[in-house]
Design a protein around this motif. Structure first.
Motif, PDB file in Angstrom:
ATOM      1  N   ASN A 312       0.478   6.401 -17.760  1.00 54.24           N
ATOM      2  CA  ASN A 312      -0.090   7.088 -16.601  1.00 54.24           C
ATOM      3  C   ASN A 312       0.773   8.272 -16.179  1.00 54.24           C
ATOM      4  OD1 ASN A 312      -2.241   5.328 -16.467  1.00 54.24           O
ATOM      5  ND2 ASN A 312      -1.265   3.964 -14.979  1.00 54.24           N
ATOM      6  N   ASN A 313       2.100   8.083 -16.194  1.00 52.37           N
ATOM      7  CA  ASN A 313       2.998   9.178 -15.827  1.00 52.37           C
ATOM      8  C   ASN A 313       2.871  10.346 -16.793  1.00 52.37           C
ATOM      9  OD1 ASN A 313       4.122   7.929 -13.572  1.00 52.37           O
ATOM     10  ND2 ASN A 313       5.723   6.916 -14.760  1.00 52.37           N
ATOM     11  N   CYS A 314       2.819  10.024 -18.067  1.00 56.05           N
ATOM     12  CA  CYS A 314       2.711  11.093 -19.070  1.00 56.05           C
ATOM     13  C   CYS A 314       1.351  11.785 -19.008  1.00 56.05           C
ATOM     14  CB  CYS A 314       2.942  10.519 -20.468  1.00 56.05           C
ATOM     15  SG  CYS A 314       4.648   9.983 -20.722  1.00 56.05           S
ATOM     16  N   ALA A 315       0.307  11.022 -18.696  1.00 51.31           N
ATOM     17  CA  ALA A 315      -1.029  11.618 -18.587  1.00 51.31           C
ATOM     18  C   ALA A 315      -1.070  12.652 -17.473  1.00 51.31           C
ATOM     19  CB  ALA A 315      -2.061  10.524 -18.330  1.00 51.31           C
ATOM     20  N   SER A 316      -0.320  12.399 -16.391  1.00 50.51           N
ATOM     21  CA  SER A 316      -0.329  13.338 -15.268  1.00 50.51           C
ATOM     22  C   SER A 316       0.382  14.644 -15.604  1.00 50.51           C
ATOM     23  CB  SER A 316       0.342  12.683 -14.053  1.00 50.51           C
ATOM     24  OG  SER A 316       1.730  12.482 -14.291  1.00 50.51           O
ATOM     25  N   ILE A 558      -6.745  -3.599   4.866  1.00 45.86           N
ATOM     26  CA  ILE A 558      -6.401  -2.380   5.624  1.00 45.86           C
ATOM     27  C   ILE A 558      -5.376  -1.597   4.811  1.00 45.86           C
ATOM     28  CG2 ILE A 558      -5.496  -1.440   7.778  1.00 45.86           C
ATOM     29  CD1 ILE A 558      -6.205  -4.076   9.144  1.00 45.86           C
ATOM     30  N   ILE A 559      -5.699  -0.359   4.506  1.00 45.26           N
ATOM     31  CA  ILE A 559      -4.779   0.541   3.797  1.00 45.26           C
ATOM     32  C   ILE A 559      -4.333   1.622   4.779  1.00 45.26           C
ATOM     33  CG2 ILE A 559      -4.509   2.163   1.886  1.00 45.26           C
ATOM     34  CD1 ILE A 559      -6.685   0.617   0.394  1.00 45.26           C
ATOM     35  N   ALA A 560      -3.031   1.663   5.011  1.00 42.73           N
ATOM     36  CA  ALA A 560      -2.496   2.654   5.953  1.00 42.73           C
ATOM     37  C   ALA A 560      -2.468   4.032   5.308  1.00 42.73           C
ATOM     38  CB  ALA A 560      -1.093   2.247   6.389  1.00 42.73           C
ATOM     39  N   LEU A 561      -2.863   5.054   6.075  1.00 44.47           N
ATOM     40  CA  LEU A 561      -2.745   6.451   5.652  1.00 44.47           C
ATOM     41  C   LEU A 561      -1.720   7.114   6.567  1.00 44.47           C
ATOM     42  CD1 LEU A 561      -6.508   7.432   5.176  1.00 44.47           C
ATOM     43  CD2 LEU A 561      -4.873   6.739   3.409  1.00 44.47           C
ATOM     44  N   THR A 562      -0.633   7.595   5.988  1.00 41.97           N
ATOM     45  CA  THR A 562       0.411   8.168   6.826  1.00 41.97           C
ATOM     46  C   THR A 562       1.040   9.382   6.170  1.00 41.97           C
ATOM     47  OG1 THR A 562       2.582   7.746   7.828  1.00 41.97           O
ATOM     48  CG2 THR A 562       2.053   6.499   5.849  1.00 41.97           C
ATOM     49  N   SER A 583       0.494   7.512   1.130  1.00 36.09           N
ATOM     50  CA  SER A 583       1.070   8.658   1.831  1.00 36.09           C
ATOM     51  C   SER A 583       0.191   9.891   1.667  1.00 36.09           C
ATOM     52  CB  SER A 583       2.479   8.943   1.298  1.00 36.09           C
ATOM     53  OG  SER A 583       2.432   9.263  -0.070  1.00 36.09           O
ATOM     54  N   LYS A 584       0.103  10.642   2.742  1.00 40.73           N
ATOM     55  CA  LYS A 584      -0.664  11.903   2.715  1.00 40.73           C
ATOM     56  C   LYS A 584       0.311  13.060   2.490  1.00 40.73           C
ATOM     57  CE  LYS A 584      -2.462  11.083   6.827  1.00 40.73           C
ATOM     58  NZ  LYS A 584      -3.271  11.156   8.059  1.00 40.73           N
ATOM     59  N   GLN A 590      -5.030   8.243  -6.817  1.00 39.19           N
ATOM     60  CA  GLN A 590      -4.252   7.190  -6.153  1.00 39.19           C
ATOM     61  C   GLN A 590      -5.144   6.325  -5.260  1.00 39.19           C
ATOM     62  OE1 GLN A 590      -1.467   9.939  -4.300  1.00 39.19           O
ATOM     63  NE2 GLN A 590       0.199   9.173  -5.610  1.00 39.19           N
ATOM     64  N   LEU A 591      -6.013   6.981  -4.491  1.00 38.99           N
ATOM     65  CA  LEU A 591      -6.933   6.217  -3.640  1.00 38.99           C
ATOM     66  C   LEU A 591      -7.921   5.434  -4.495  1.00 38.99           C
ATOM     67  CD1 LEU A 591      -8.030   5.469  -0.868  1.00 38.99           C
ATOM     68  CD2 LEU A 591      -9.361   7.598  -0.878  1.00 38.99           C
ATOM     69  N   PHE A 592      -8.384   6.051  -5.597  1.00 38.08           N
ATOM     70  CA  PHE A 592      -9.339   5.371  -6.487  1.00 38.08           C
ATOM     71  C   PHE A 592      -8.717   4.086  -7.060  1.00 38.08           C
ATOM     72  CE2 PHE A 592     -11.410   4.514 -10.534  1.00 38.08           C
ATOM     73  CZ  PHE A 592     -12.749   4.582 -10.179  1.00 38.08           C
ATOM     74  N   GLU A 593      -7.436   4.161  -7.451  1.00 33.00           N
ATOM     75  CA  GLU A 593      -6.760   2.988  -8.022  1.00 33.00           C
ATOM     76  C   GLU A 593      -6.689   1.850  -7.012  1.00 33.00           C
ATOM     77  OE1 GLU A 593      -2.948   4.078  -9.524  1.00 33.00           O
ATOM     78  OE2 GLU A 593      -3.760   5.307 -11.155  1.00 33.00           O
ATOM     79  N   LYS A 594      -6.422   2.179  -5.757  1.00 33.56           N
ATOM     80  CA  LYS A 594      -6.308   1.134  -4.735  1.00 33.56           C
ATOM     81  C   LYS A 594      -7.670   0.503  -4.448  1.00 33.56           C
ATOM     82  CE  LYS A 594      -2.143   3.006  -2.597  1.00 33.56           C
ATOM     83  NZ  LYS A 594      -1.275   1.921  -3.087  1.00 33.56           N
ATOM     84  N   LEU A 595      -8.704   1.334  -4.390  1.00 31.68           N
ATOM     85  CA  LEU A 595     -10.052   0.791  -4.170  1.00 31.68           C
ATOM     86  C   LEU A 595     -10.535   0.018  -5.400  1.00 31.68           C
ATOM     87  CD1 LEU A 595     -11.735   3.827  -2.343  1.00 31.68           C
ATOM     88  CD2 LEU A 595     -10.745   1.759  -1.332  1.00 31.68           C
TER      89      LEU A 595
END
Length: 608
Positions: A312-316, A558-562, A583-584, A590-595
């Motif tokens: 995943n890191n290398c893909a980015s 609940i997913i915190a957005l900060t 984190s914003k 990142q949001l897709f992975e969590k959902l």
């Protein structure tokens, strides 16, 4: 006379100063004073005995005078004051024995004075063991004599007296000996206890100074902590203020890029996104370095798939390498595949991305590679070597240590040409230190650079079932009912556009109170909760939700957005019962992975 006394005192002070221990200094001074006094004492007695022609007494005091002179010379020109003091005590002991056997043939006051002097001197100069020893050999002849005399074995004494007659002296000489001996004994006790008391006073004074110093140090530490906390608060506040507009820039850029823009628009949006990402990277580096520098970071110990993390890191980074037309080579050992390791994926990602981003930045042609293989493997532990290599500009030998210092680059021209803060490698060094390892470097200017390091991980075989490994399509989340608690209009727009890409139509609550009302009135699968909102913030809202009587709603994800990311915020997020945080500004992936994780967990529960 005064000048002579000062001269002698200066000599004694110099001799004593060769010792570092204050008690030993006092012992040296006391010994030298006694030797001087006995030279004077025996010198006067030599004159008196010569006048009266007391030949045997004259011989004894003459020998003692010579001994005192020789012993003083030994102390002055060597540091052997301990053997000298032993010898001096032995001379005093011989005086006791010679008085009883030859000169007095009995026990008089002078004999007792010598015993007292030898006993005190041995304890003061050499401590308890030698003190008891010399005391015993000085008291022994007295006890034997008293026992014999008291038992009326007078013939033995008389027999002795037939052989050795007592050697009487004039009354004035005897008085002089008694007075001088008393003065020596008094001086011995006076000087030792004066020094002892002075040491006690000095120790007390030193203790008080140390206590004062400790208090000042504690106050300084408190001030330093306050300053550190103030710095952290300042950086967190600035981070929040910078991240909020960046979230809008990056979010809108990503949303526009996903809407099939024209080529000219795509280029402009890419430049806008690239600039925003660089600014975000700078903010993250400064915050991370500050946290690492203040030792406020601890490694997590969570399970994750290392091979998947590396991929995943290398893909980015593939987009960056394609833009520079570089070959990107990734090699992951088969021994790593299919294993779950226990460590800190965030910090490991930070190390790898810093090294890979540097490699890409400083390489104009050729390749960048990441190679991982197992160095050592046991039943539940493996050591993995990570190698990041490039064909870039390289680093001069004399600069290779400097680049790990904060805000330092190999040269000023490097900074002008490539930019950057010089925080990447210092962060790598500090993070790897937390892993109990270090990074090594091989580099040739204009040929390339190789960074490598080893980390030991606990691991287990990945037994995750196939249905949990599968990926969900972008439209596979459209069934999710998402409640977004956010008060910032730009952030609302970003989140809505991001979720709408996946077919999700979120509901918006402008503060915690509204979020609670909407949750009570409807059903949702997940809440994206901003932490800082008017009326009721995210912490209060999350705590209230966990107290709801409806257990299903009370246990909602609940997913915190900060936009404020530090350890205190993360701890508080977990403390009030939130499940995760993001984190914003965040990337849509990142949001897709969590959902996606939430959806897969729901599928797993249904299959049970």
């Amino acid at each position: 006379m005064v000048s002579l006394v000062r001269y002698i005192d200066n000599i004694i002070v110099r001799l004593a100063s060769r010792e570092t221990n204050l008690i030993n200094q006092a012992r040296v001074r006391m010994l030298v004073y006694i030797l001087f006094c006995y030279m004077l004492f025996t010198g006067i007695l030599i004159v008196a005995y010569f006048i009266d022609w007391k030949l045997l007494h004259l011989l004894r005091v003459g020998i003692i005078f010579m001994f005192a002179l020789v012993l003083f010379a030994v102390v002055r020109y060597t540091k052997a004051w301990k053997p000298v003091s032993h010898f001096a005590i032995c001379v005093v002991t011989l005086s006791v024995w010679s008085n009883i056997l030859i000169y007095v043939q009995g026990i008089n006051i002078a004999t007792l004075q010598y015993i007292w002097l030898a006993t005190a001197l041995s304890f003061y100069m050499h401590g308890l063991k030698w003190g008891w020893f010399y005391s015993a050999i000085n008291m022994f002849p007295v006890l034997v004599y008293t026992f014999i005399e008291y038992s009326n074995y007078s013939y033995l004494i008389h027999d002795l007296r037939l052989i050795y007659d007592p050697k009487p002296v004039r009354q004035s000489v005897y008085l002089f000996v008694l007075i001088y001996d008393f003065l020596i004994i008094i001086f011995l006790h006076h000087y030792f206890f004066k020094t002892f008391n002075l040491n006690i006073v000095n120790l007390t004074h030193t203790k008080n100074e140390l206590n004062d110093l400790n208090e000042k140090l504690n106050e300084t530490l408190v001030d330093v902590r306050k300053l550190s906390n103030a710095r952290m608060d300042f950086l967190s506040t600035m981070s929040h203020e910078l991240r909020t507009p960046l979230n809008g820039v990056i979010g809108i850029s990503n949303a526009l890029l996903s809407q099939n823009p024209r080529e000219d628009q795509k280029e402009n949006l890419a430049i806008l996104g690239f600039s925003a990402e660089n600014l975000l990277s700078l903010i993250n580096d400064i915050l991370d370095f500050n946290k690492l520098d203040s030792d406020k970071v601890e490694l997590e110990h969570v399970p994750f798939n290392l091979a998947a993390l590396i991929k995943n890191n290398c893909a980015s980074l593939e987009i960056k390498t394609r833009e520079k037309m570089l070959d990107f080579n990734l090699s992951i050992s088969k021994d790593i595949e299919g294993k779950i390791i226990f460590s800190d994926p965030t910090r490991l990602t930070q190390v790898l991305l810093n090294l890979l981003n540097n490699a890409i930045k400083f390489t104009e042609k050729g390749f960048v590679s990441l190679n991982t293989y197992v160095v050592k493997e046991d039943m539940d532990k493996m050591t993995i070597r990570f190698i990041v290599e490039d064909t870039g500009i390289g680093i001069e030998q004399d600069k290779q240590k400097d680049i790990f210092e904060a805000f330092t680059q190999a040269s000023s021209s490097t900074n002008r040409h490539y930019g950057g803060t010089g925080l990447g490698l210092p962060i790598v060094k500090k993070v790897l230190g937390m892993f109990n390892t270090h990074v090594e470097l091989i580099s040739v200017p204009n040929a390339g650079t190789k960074f490598f390091f080893d980390i030991s991980f606990n691991y287990k075989i990945d037994n995750t079932t196939t249905h949990l490994k599968q990926k969900i399509a972008k439209d596979g989340l459209k069934h999710l009912k998402v409640l977004v608690a956010e008060d910032n209009a730009i952030n609302i727009l970003v989140i809505k556009k991001t979720l709408e890409q996946w077919g999700i139509k979120p509901e918006i609550a402008e503060n915690g109170n509204i979020a609670l009302q909407k949750l009570e009135q409807g059903d949702y699968n997940v809440i994206l909760m901003d932490l800082y909102m008017p009326d009721m913030d995210g912490y209060e809202a999350a705590a209230s939700i966990r107290k709801m009587t409806d257990k299903t709603k009370a246990n909602i994800t609940i997913i915190a957005l900060t936009a404020t990311v530090n350890d205190n915020v993360i701890e508080k997020v977990i403390e009030v019962g939130m499940n995760d945080y993001l984190s914003k500004p965040f990337h849509p992936e990142q949001l897709f992975e969590k959902l996606q994780k939430l959806t897969l967990e729901r599928i797993a529960i249904k299959l049970q």
